[in-house]
Design an enzyme around this catalytic site. Sequence first.
Site, short mmCIF file in Angstrom:
data_model
loop_
_atom_site.label_atom_id
_atom_site.label_comp_id
_atom_site.label_asym_id
_atom_site.label_seq_id
_atom_site.Cartn_x
_atom_site.Cartn_y
_atom_site.Cartn_z
N GLU A 72 0.80 -1.24 0.00
CA GLU A 72 0.00 0.00 0.00
C GLU A 72 0.83 1.28 0.00
OE1 GLU A 72 -3.89 -1.74 2.36
OE2 GLU A 72 -2.22 -1.05 3.54
C1 TNX Z 1 -4.43 -4.14 4.60
S1 TNX Z 1 -2.80 -6.53 4.37
C2 TNX Z 1 -3.18 -3.86 5.12
C3 TNX Z 1 -3.06 -3.35 6.47
C4 TNX Z 1 -4.40 -3.18 7.13
C5 TNX Z 1 -5.28 -4.34 6.78
C6 TNX Z 1 -6.59 -4.36 7.47
C7 TNX Z 1 -1.71 -5.47 4.24
C8 TNX Z 1 -0.43 -5.92 3.79
N1 TNX Z 1 -2.01 -4.19 4.50
O1 TNX Z 1 -2.37 -2.12 6.46
O2 TNX Z 1 -4.20 -3.11 8.51
O3 TNX Z 1 -5.50 -4.32 5.39
O4 TNX Z 1 -7.25 -5.55 7.26
#
Ligand code: TNX
Length: 594
Positions: free
Chosen positions: A387
């Site tokens: 992300e």
């Molecule tokens: C996605 S899964 C994220 C996290 C969040 C999560 C909540 C991932 C690698 N990144 O930053 O906490 O969703 O479910």
Amino acid sequence: MSTTPSPGPTAVPTPLSAGEPDAATLARTPLSAGEPDAATLARTPLSAGEPDAATLARAAEQTASELLAPAAPHRLADVVPAPQHVQPNPTADWVLPAEAVIVSSADPAALAVAEQLAQLLRPATGYPLPVTDATTPEPAGGIALVLDDSADLDAEGYSADLGAEGYRLDIATDGVRVTAATAAGLFHGVQTLRQLLPAAIESPSPVTERWALPGGTITDAPRFPYRGAMLDVARHFFTVEDVLRVVDHLARYKLNHLHLHLTDDQGWRIAVDSWPKLTTVGGTTEVGGGPGGHYTKADYQRIVSYAAARHITVVPEIDLPGHTNSALVAYPELAPDKIAPPPYTGTEVGFSYVDPADERTYDFVADVLGEVAALTPGPWLHIGGDEAFKVKGEVYTGFVERVQRIVADLGKTVVGWHQLAPAAHLDGRVLQWWGTNGEDPTTVEAVRRGARLIVSPGNHAYLDMKYAPDTPIGHDWAGLIDVRKAYDWDPGTHIADVPAEAVLGVEAPLWTESVTSLADIELLLLPRLPAIAELGWSTRATHDWADFRDRLAGQGPRWTTAGITFHRAPEIPWPTAPTIPTQRNMPQTDAATP
Ligand code: TNX
């Protein structure tokens, strides 16, 4: 699991009451399936070749003595995760005597497992259970832990390669023997042994119970070498004690990796001497505005060594280049605009990043990863990579490639979320796949270039997803995950065009935006963590929802007795009568009372 059919009462778990069974209890004790009782025997007409009165009398006597020594309350196969091979021997049930000794091979790691076994058994039994060592440990009416990498593990017409983590458990009339090639194998065997004792073994104080074990042999080894869970200690901070308790839960179900998500926008949780404000400034917030917190190096090492003693490797994650607001608050020089952002206590993602165009950023990364690597005996360093929405294309892959190289130069193996896939391959690298759709050509291509995968499907393995719409905490962006959804997938085939050999294992992440206490953690972990653990440990041939559901149900009374919170998932047939062990009247000063 291939199970040799076992006639007899082991098929019916018999709740035992305090002390020896009285006449009423005996009268209620179910008979072995297909076994005639004395009255039936008396009514049976004699015909040629039929047993005579003396034979009938002997049969009746045997039935009576079986009733006097009720079967162990659990079947040998009542274990989570499902063992590979189970061969019950109903004539070999064994009851732990008060004077039992635990004898282990002299190897210090094996002796440590023997002491852990004693510590598991002493509180509830109140027995002294001394630990000794021997060159050739024999049960001799107690428990033997045998470290032997040349043992003949091929028994009863089947063979098993116990490998680095497997074990063989023999329960016979002269006691119990756990054999393994490694201390990790002995440790896993001990977890199986623990589950085969009555649930009252989880009591923190002495109870009256008949500590019976079902006779027979289990030979067991894991399907995947990597079986993990992740705890996000960044969104909310959790104390060392909380983390150690999570380690205990992992150990019960033979998981061998604890991934700690140590840094995120809302807080930086690991002390770094060369960049001290990461914790003194960046560690003082969390989601919702609470005080946050961080682990000193000593705290972190305490977690690492507590886990190591349970044959669990800690995988530290420093999430880069995104999810870094807490670092930017502490060190604005890392920010693209060199201006400190305000601390962040919300739950959005994707807005922060360290400046990939500034060399100072790579000094920061090398310093942080260097210090974390030095504290971490395990081979893995997780660099996040998810992300980072504002770092795109070649800027992103260029950053990742430099960081991968820093990790390799530290002698560690790089792990990252599957967003790392487009970056160049680096020997040994592992991608943690958290997709919700098994079609992922970018990840498939990275695997083709040599990457291995840890599989954490968001819609099956994410423990922060709600069980049902009314689950009081958790997310639902990847859907609802009830126990069946957590169990009904195959890590070996889940991602199309990824061969099973590329799958290193499975991991269940717990993100903690809405999780604020140990009870919250346990509510989301249990009972789904054992489902994921079973997918990681058990051979696919054992995969069977109805069987799993029944075995899982047996864990409920154990958690209740141990004071562990869990979600009473409606699809699991939890035993209705809670197992409330009878507290034994022991003096407060008794050594076994914690
Ligand atoms: C996605 S899964 C994220 C996290 C969040 C999560 C909540 C991932 C690698 N990144 O930053 O906490 O969703 O479910």
